[in-house]
Design a protein around this motif. Structure first.
Motif, PDB file in Angstrom:
ATOM      1  N   GLU A 195      -7.048   0.249  -4.965  1.00 32.74           N
ATOM      2  CA  GLU A 195      -8.366  -0.197  -4.503  1.00 32.74           C
ATOM      3  C   GLU A 195      -8.365  -1.708  -4.291  1.00 32.74           C
ATOM      4  OE1 GLU A 195     -10.319   2.427  -3.791  1.00 32.74           O
ATOM      5  OE2 GLU A 195     -11.269   0.815  -2.668  1.00 32.74           O
ATOM      6  N   PHE A 196      -7.741  -2.431  -5.215  1.00 36.20           N
ATOM      7  CA  PHE A 196      -7.612  -3.891  -5.038  1.00 36.20           C
ATOM      8  C   PHE A 196      -6.904  -4.163  -3.712  1.00 36.20           C
ATOM      9  CE2 PHE A 196      -7.552  -4.962  -9.863  1.00 36.20           C
ATOM     10  CZ  PHE A 196      -8.942  -5.017  -9.874  1.00 36.20           C
ATOM     11  N   VAL A 244      -4.745   3.652  -9.322  1.00 37.80           N
ATOM     12  CA  VAL A 244      -5.881   3.870  -8.433  1.00 37.80           C
ATOM     13  C   VAL A 244      -6.632   2.559  -8.239  1.00 37.80           C
ATOM     14  CG1 VAL A 244      -8.109   5.002  -8.245  1.00 37.80           C
ATOM     15  CG2 VAL A 244      -6.134   6.302  -8.968  1.00 37.80           C
ATOM     16  N   GLN A 245      -6.791   1.828  -9.343  1.00 32.13           N
ATOM     17  CA  GLN A 245      -7.496   0.554  -9.251  1.00 32.13           C
ATOM     18  C   GLN A 245      -6.670  -0.436  -8.429  1.00 32.13           C
ATOM     19  OE1 GLN A 245     -10.813  -0.056 -10.541  1.00 32.13           O
ATOM     20  NE2 GLN A 245     -10.415  -1.632  -9.024  1.00 32.13           N
ATOM     21  N   ARG A 265       0.832  -1.203   0.000  1.00 28.71           N
ATOM     22  CA  ARG A 265       0.000   0.000   0.000  1.00 28.71           C
ATOM     23  C   ARG A 265       0.871   1.259   0.000  1.00 28.71           C
ATOM     24  NH1 ARG A 265      -4.557   2.674   1.522  1.00 28.71           N
ATOM     25  NH2 ARG A 265      -4.007   4.462   2.819  1.00 28.71           N
ATOM     26  N   TYR A 281      -2.222   6.120 -14.070  1.00 23.79           N
ATOM     27  CA  TYR A 281      -2.889   6.656 -12.890  1.00 23.79           C
ATOM     28  C   TYR A 281      -4.118   5.821 -12.567  1.00 23.79           C
ATOM     29  CZ  TYR A 281      -5.179  10.015  -9.817  1.00 23.79           C
ATOM     30  OH  TYR A 281      -5.788  10.614  -8.745  1.00 23.79           O
ATOM     31  N   GLN A 282      -4.921   5.618 -13.602  1.00 27.50           N
ATOM     32  CA  GLN A 282      -6.155   4.859 -13.427  1.00 27.50           C
ATOM     33  C   GLN A 282      -5.836   3.457 -12.913  1.00 27.50           C
ATOM     34  OE1 GLN A 282      -9.196   6.350 -14.184  1.00 27.50           O
ATOM     35  NE2 GLN A 282     -10.078   4.611 -13.119  1.00 27.50           N
ATOM     36  N   ASN A 314      -6.572  -2.196  -1.177  1.00 27.91           N
ATOM     37  CA  ASN A 314      -7.392  -1.797  -0.030  1.00 27.91           C
ATOM     38  C   ASN A 314      -8.359  -2.901   0.343  1.00 27.91           C
ATOM     39  OD1 ASN A 314      -6.270   0.641   0.377  1.00 27.91           O
ATOM     40  ND2 ASN A 314      -7.867   1.834  -0.636  1.00 27.91           N
ATOM     41  N   ASN A 325      -2.701   5.424 -18.973  1.00 29.10           N
ATOM     42  CA  ASN A 325      -3.692   5.176 -17.929  1.00 29.10           C
ATOM     43  C   ASN A 325      -3.054   4.591 -16.678  1.00 29.10           C
ATOM     44  OD1 ASN A 325      -3.087   2.773 -18.989  1.00 29.10           O
ATOM     45  ND2 ASN A 325      -5.177   2.051 -19.258  1.00 29.10           N
TER      46      ASN A 325
END
Lengths: 395, 824
Positions: free
Chosen positions: B664-665, B660-661, B191, B656-657, B667, B654
């Protein structure tokens, strides 16, 4: 006059609650927000709408993902070619900043500033329209902004208010709290709301509508998602919810009490999750303790889920991302008086005790968020019971 | 349970022994090897089973030495005064338990239930105190103690404790605060990494805007550069144009200069010039033709004439001599020369007839002839005498040779031949050469004579005989010489004449001066004289005409001269040249006009330039400037393209995208794992707490009791016992704190005893089993011994204590009826 009312696009947002996506569907899941908006733009052109209202939270965060910005720019240009206006307010997620890192939009786009503003224009056929709204300039607005909207203009045929907010009491709710009375008092013809991700019609006269978010991004945003197509024939307003989300989130439950073998289990699961949309699902297996111990093992080890996930294809999928065995935890109290357990639970399920246990883990954002979730302690207690039951069953 | 007595069938040293115990407490005192410890093990074995032959236990089996029977009976009372008999024996491998309650046999299960929750292990752990067990204090932790309590405190707690342990293990396998490899630790680390990455990538918006700004700047720059490029291009074109025009300009310059320096002449004047020239020529021709008619002697002719007139006498003399010499020459040719030839021929003929005759031979006078004849006579007589002598000598030599030959060869023929031959030779010699042989000495006067006469070659006879011929020859010779003289005289005269001619006519070398030449020259002069006479007659008639034309000529020349003067020219040629140039000049003027028209736009600019070189320099400079601007422009374009590419890349990147994903995974994963860990951790806590609640919070009470006991045992030195996660700390009355490891061995034993007894006291409501103490307090000092007796008496109220010791003084602390003394 026709327009589209949408909100909460959350462009650039990740999909939440997943730990993994198989390659076969990853692309379509991750791109689904954009694809859904593509559909919206295509619809706008097809239906020859006059304008599109986006009631806040276009972006998932204030930084505004560059690709998302450029994407919107391109889409707005497409709409500009068809003379379709776009009216935008920014919400709590993408509140207005004086940042230089914001792409400029073509002329057909009007972005409301932090002050409540009303714009008017003629739609032809002697129809004059007014739209009032404002953008957030910080993530929390405790003021009742709705009260400050101007009263309906007398010289227009149709007036719309755009508001990103939540029903609530001023100074208590951080998202521009309003009451229905506030809105109704203004005498507008339509209130285009945003912020709440579940589509709902708060009022029909005039229409006060949350279109919900356009594309669900997590378990909590399950069910059909889309926009409202609003039509005014000069006298009455008709609204139509158009579900266009590419991916639907579902929460399914299956009672496995009477399941006796694996074939049966698989068949029932497949029947349960079957859906004509592409979907992401959680499946809760109720009365899990009644299941044959071998089948329980298959579930608990993750083997069953893995095999279900492996069968996924990219053209059409109903992807179970979480398989939750639900156990009736009453069994746990068998050998001890339940009062002891409850007494102990009261002692240990306290924020202090948990803080003691967590130590530095408390600082980790998602954990911090989790701790602040409503009813966290209760949920935790249920989880613990479940875990104990599961472990006890395994013995 | 309180034990009232034992019946030992056979156990260690004990055989068929019955002992009665006080039900509150029993002191058993005896020396070593009296079976004190064995007795305690007997009680434990009968209550919970015999020790097995394995491990440590084998030392506690106490198989009987003598008796056949292994085991015995225990008599006990329960809380409600029921009488229990517990009989346990072991024959070979079979262990047999028999329990009687109030003389009624009861099942083993019932007996077990009575003992519950006490187990064999727990009994060994808590109710069986010996010196070894006292040392356990060093390892004792709050958890362990608690666990012991919990084990006793809740029914079925063992099961829960096992579950707790399992879940604790599970929790630990998921996360440890300082762990590295546990899933949650890994996820936390990931993380952090992802968030760091995101921070970097999140700058892309700014970066993109920056790129756009840079691009904007470049575009502005490009516009400027384009303008610069245009003006630079114009400059280049301008200079290039000038350069292209330079040639014409140079021509223009040159022409201009030329035209400035050269004179212009009017058409009239030009025409006049040609008119004058023409007139002069015409006049001259007329004059010439007139003068032709009125030919005068040339100057040379005049001079020649003058010369001739001055030297006429000489000319006439030479003319006369010429005639004479010509006559003489004729004579020579026709007379003398053939005569000479004839003379020559006659001489030749004579000489041929007498080959010994030389041309030089002189005829002898009569006297000379007589002298010669005399000389001849004298010479002849001397010659004869000499010949006789020679013949004689020859005969003698011949004879001698013959004789000598005979002697040597003994043959007569050969010497004879030789002698004859010799004789014959001599004879021949005498006949042949008698004259010559005598000459040298006797003919000298003759020879001299002959030489003087030039007849060396003639014999003496011939000298005389040929006197006539010789005379004839001399005559011919004389005639010839006379002719020769005449010719020489002529030659001399001729040369003299020639010399004079040469002088008079001033003839130069190659000219052959002969009669014809002179005659021609002479005639020429004669002609001149004639001519002179003729001219004098003509002159008076033509001269006026010539004069007239000459005057006109002069006038024309004057005009020409005026013209010349006007243009400062010295000669007509110059003027002519000027006029010829006039045409060229006209062309130049026209050319100049054309050039001026061509250069109209740039002439002023060109005039500012000094040289073609300067122009080239300027043009070059302009090219350089243009090139520089173009380079900058190219660079600019390139940079723009680069920026565009970068912006494109950013727009399509992408990362960044994805990040972010990915976060999230992570997290979700992290929360799932965290929840699992927290569930397990909380489950452990919950089980603990529940058991603790169920066991009515015995632990704090236990510690409190232990503190009291410990205070007593340490004579009030220590007042508090504290369990911290890792150690056991004791506080003194003076508020000093000590780690358990800092205690003396005795104090540590007292601590254990205090804790153990407190534990037993605490669980007394659940189970009451006798405490068996094996000489554990032997090291205690008197006051502590006293205190322990107090404790034992206190404990005995709830729990029976069976205490074995060696020291009598310990036993003395208790009443006699409670002390059993064993004898060895």
């Amino acid at each position: 006059m026709k327009f589209i009312h949408t909100a909460d696009l959350h462009l650039g947002s990740p999909f939440k609650g997943l730990t993994y996506l198989p390659a076969a569907i990853k692309e379509s899941v991750v791109n689904s927000i954009y694809q859904t908006f593509d559909q919206l733009v295509a619809d706008a052109i097809n239906f020859a709408v006059d304008f599109i209202i986006i009631a806040g939270d276009l972006f998932d965060n204030v930084q505004r993902n560059l690709q998302a910005q450029l994407y919107l720019q391109a889409k707005f240009q497409q709409l500009a070619q068809k003379n379709i206006r776009v009216l935008i307010i920014f919400g709590n997620h993408d509140y207005w900043t004086p940042s230089k890192a914001i792409i400029t939009y073509p002329n057909n786009v009007f972005v409301f500033g932090p002050k409540i503003t009303t714009i008017t224009w003629d739609l032809g056929l002697n129809q004059r329209i007014a739209i009032s709204g404002f953008s957030y300039d910080k993530n929390h607005i405790y003021q009742d902004m709705a009260q400050n909207f101007p009263r309906r203009l007398s010289n227009v045929d149709y007036q719309i208010g755009i508001l990103h907010g939540q029903l609530g009491v001023a100074q208590q709710n951080p998202y521009a709290p309003f009451t229905l009375q506030d809105l109704q008092n203004k005498g507008y013809d339509y209130w285009a709301l945003g912020h709440i991700h579940q589509q709902q019609i708060l009022c029909k006269n005039p229409y006060i509508i949350y279109p919900g978010n356009l594309q669900g991004r997590q378990q909590q945003e399950s069910g059909a998602k889309g926009y409202y197509l609003v039509e005014w024939d000069g006298q009455t307003t008709t609204v139509e919810f158009r579900p266009i989300a590419r991916i639907i989130w579902h929460n399914c439950r299956l009672d496995v009490q009477n399941v006796t073998n694996l074939d049966e289990l698989l068949t029932q699961i497949k029947q349960k999750i079957a859906n004509k949309n592409n979907s992401l699902l959680t499946l809760t297996l109720e009365n899990f303790e009644c299941l044959d111990p071998d089948l329980q093992k298959l579930v608990n080890s993750g083997e069953l889920l893995a095999s279900l996930q492996q069968q996924i294809t990219s053209d059409h999928f109903n992807y179970i991302y979480s398989l939750v065995p639900q156990i009736n935890s009453r069994t746990i109290y068998q050998s001890l008086d339940e009062t002891f357990w409850q007494q102990a639970a009261q002692e240990i399920f306290t924020p202090d005790n948990i803080a003691d246990k967590l130590g530095k883990l408390q600082q980790v954002t998602p954990i911090k968020d989790l701790l602040q979730e409503e009813d966290f302690l209760n949920k935790l207690k249920q989880d613990v019971l479940k875990t104990m039951s599961q472990n006890k069953m395994e013995d | 349970m309180r034990i009232t007595g034992v019946n030992i069938y056979g156990f260690g040293c004990w055989v068929d022994t019955q002992l009665n115990f006080q039900s509150d407490y029993q002191i058993i005192c005896g020396n070593n090897e009296t079976g004190k410890t064995t007795l305690l093990y007997f009680i434990r074995s009968i209550l919970f089973g015999f020790a097995s032959a394995r491990g440590q236990e084998k030392y506690w089996r106490y198989l009987p030495h003598i008796s056949n029977q292994y085991g015995g009976e225990i008599y006990a009372l329960d809380a409600t005064q029921n009488q229990w008999v517990i009989q346990r024996v072991k024959n070979k491998k079979t262990e047999k338990l028999q329990v009687f309650k109030n003389n009624q046999a009861v099942s083993a299960e019932l007996y077990q239930k009575w003992l519950q929750p006490m187990t064999a292990d727990l009994f060994a752990q808590t109710n069986f105190i010996n010196r070894e067990s006292l040392e356990q204090v060093y390892k004792l932790s709050a958890d362990e103690l608690l666990e012991r309590i919990l084990a006793l405190g809740v029914i079925g707690s063992n099961e829960w404790l096992q579950l707790r342990q399992k879940m604790q293990k599970e929790a630990n396998s998921l996360y440890r605060p300082r762990g590295r490899k546990q899933p949650l630790n890994l996820l936390l680390k990931k993380r952090e990494e992802l968030n760091d990455n995101l921070k970097q990538v999140a700058e892309e918006n700014q970066h993109y805007q920056q790129l756009l700004r840079q691009k904007e700047q470049l575009k502005n720059q490009q516009v400027q550069l384009r303008a610069q490029q245009q003006s630079a291009q114009q400059a280049v074109d301008y200079w290039l144009t000038l350069q292209q025009q330079w040639e014409q300009y140079a021509e223009w310059q040159q022409l201009k200069q030329q035209l400035q320096s050269s004179l212009a002449i009017s058409h009239e004047e030009e025409r006049d010039f040609y008119k004058y020239k023409q007139q002069i020529q015409t006049d001259q021709q007329i004059i010439d033709s007139l003068q032709q008619q009125n030919r005068q002697l040339t100057l040379q002719q005049a001079q020649q004439l003058e010369y001739f007139t001055a030297h006429q006498t000489d000319f006439d003399n030479l003319q006369r001599q010429c005639g004479q010499l010509q006559t003489q020459a004729q004579n020579l040719k026709t007379t003398l020369q053939p005569q000479q030839q004839q003379l020559q021929q006659q001489q030749q003929e004579l000489l041929q007839q007498n080959p010994h005759l030389a041309t030089t031979a002189q005829p002898l006078t009569t006297k000379q002839l007589q002298n010669f004849q005399q000389l001849l006579k004298k010479n002849h007589s001397r010659m004869r005498k000499k010949s006789l002598v020679v013949v004689l000598v020859s005969v003698i030599v011949a004879s001698f040779l013959m004789i000598a030959g005979l002697v040597i060869t003994h043959h007569w023929i050969l010497p004879a031949i030789v002698g004859c031959l010799f004789l014959l030779g001599n004879v021949w010699f005498l006949t042949k050469k008698p004259f010559h042989w005598a000459t040298t000495k006797f003919t000298k006067p003759i020879i001299n004579f002959k030489h003087e006469a030039g007849v060396d070659e003639l014999t003496n006879q011939e000298v005389i005989s040929l006197q006539g011929t010789i005379t004839q020859l001399a005559h011919l010779r004389r005639q010839q010489q006379a002719n020769q003289k005449q010719i020489a005289q002529y030659d001399c005269s001729y040369q003299k004449w020639q010399q004079q001619v040469k002088q008079l006519l001033s003839v130069k070398a190659p000219q052959i001066i002969d009669f014809a030449f002179f005659t021609t020259s002479y005639q020429k002069y004669q002609h001149l004289v004639e001519l002179k006479k003729l001219q004098t007659a003509n002159l008076q008639e033509v001269a006026p005409k010539i004069n007239e034309f000459k005057q006109d000529l002069h006038k024309q020349q004057q005009q020409l001269q005026n013209l010349r003067h006007k243009y400062h020219l010295l000669t007509d040629q110059e003027l002519d040249l000027l006029i010829q140039h006039q045409k060229k000049r006209q062309q130049q003027v026209q050319r100049l006009a054309v050039l001026e028209e061509n250069l109209k736009l740039v002439l002023a600019d060109l005039q500012k330039i000094n040289s073609a070189q300067q122009l080239t320099q300027k043009q070059h400079q302009a090219q350089q400037d243009l090139k520089k601007v173009q380079q900058e422009l190219n660079q600019n374009t390139q940079q723009q393209a680069q920026l565009q590419a970068q912006a494109q890349q950013l727009a399509h990147d992408n990362t960044y995208q994805q990040l972010v994903q990915a976060i999230e995974f992570n997290n979700t994963d992290l929360l799932d794992t965290f929840k699992q860990w927290l569930s397990n951790t909380m489950a452990v806590d919950w089980i603990n707490t529940t058991l603790n609640v169920a066991s009515a919070n015995r632990f704090p009470r236990l510690i409190k009791q232990a503190e009291e006991f410990f205070k007593l045992l340490t004579d009030g030195h220590y007042i508090q016992i504290k369990f911290t996660p890792n150690q056991l700390v004791l506080l003194t009355a003076d508020h000093d704190s000590f780690d358990v490891h800092e205690l003396s061995q005795g104090t540590a034993a007292q601590l254990y005893l205090a804790l153990d007894l407190a534990f037993i006291a605490e669980i007394a409501d659940l189970t009451v089993m006798p405490i068996l103490i094996d000489d554990a307090l032997v090291d205690f000092d008197q006051s502590r011994q006293n205190n322990i007796s107090k404790i034992i008496k206190h404990l005995a109220k709830t729990t029976q204590v069976i205490y074995v010791c060696t020291a009598d003084k310990t036993a003395a602390l208790f009443p006699m009826d409670h002390v059993l003394k064993l004898k060895g």
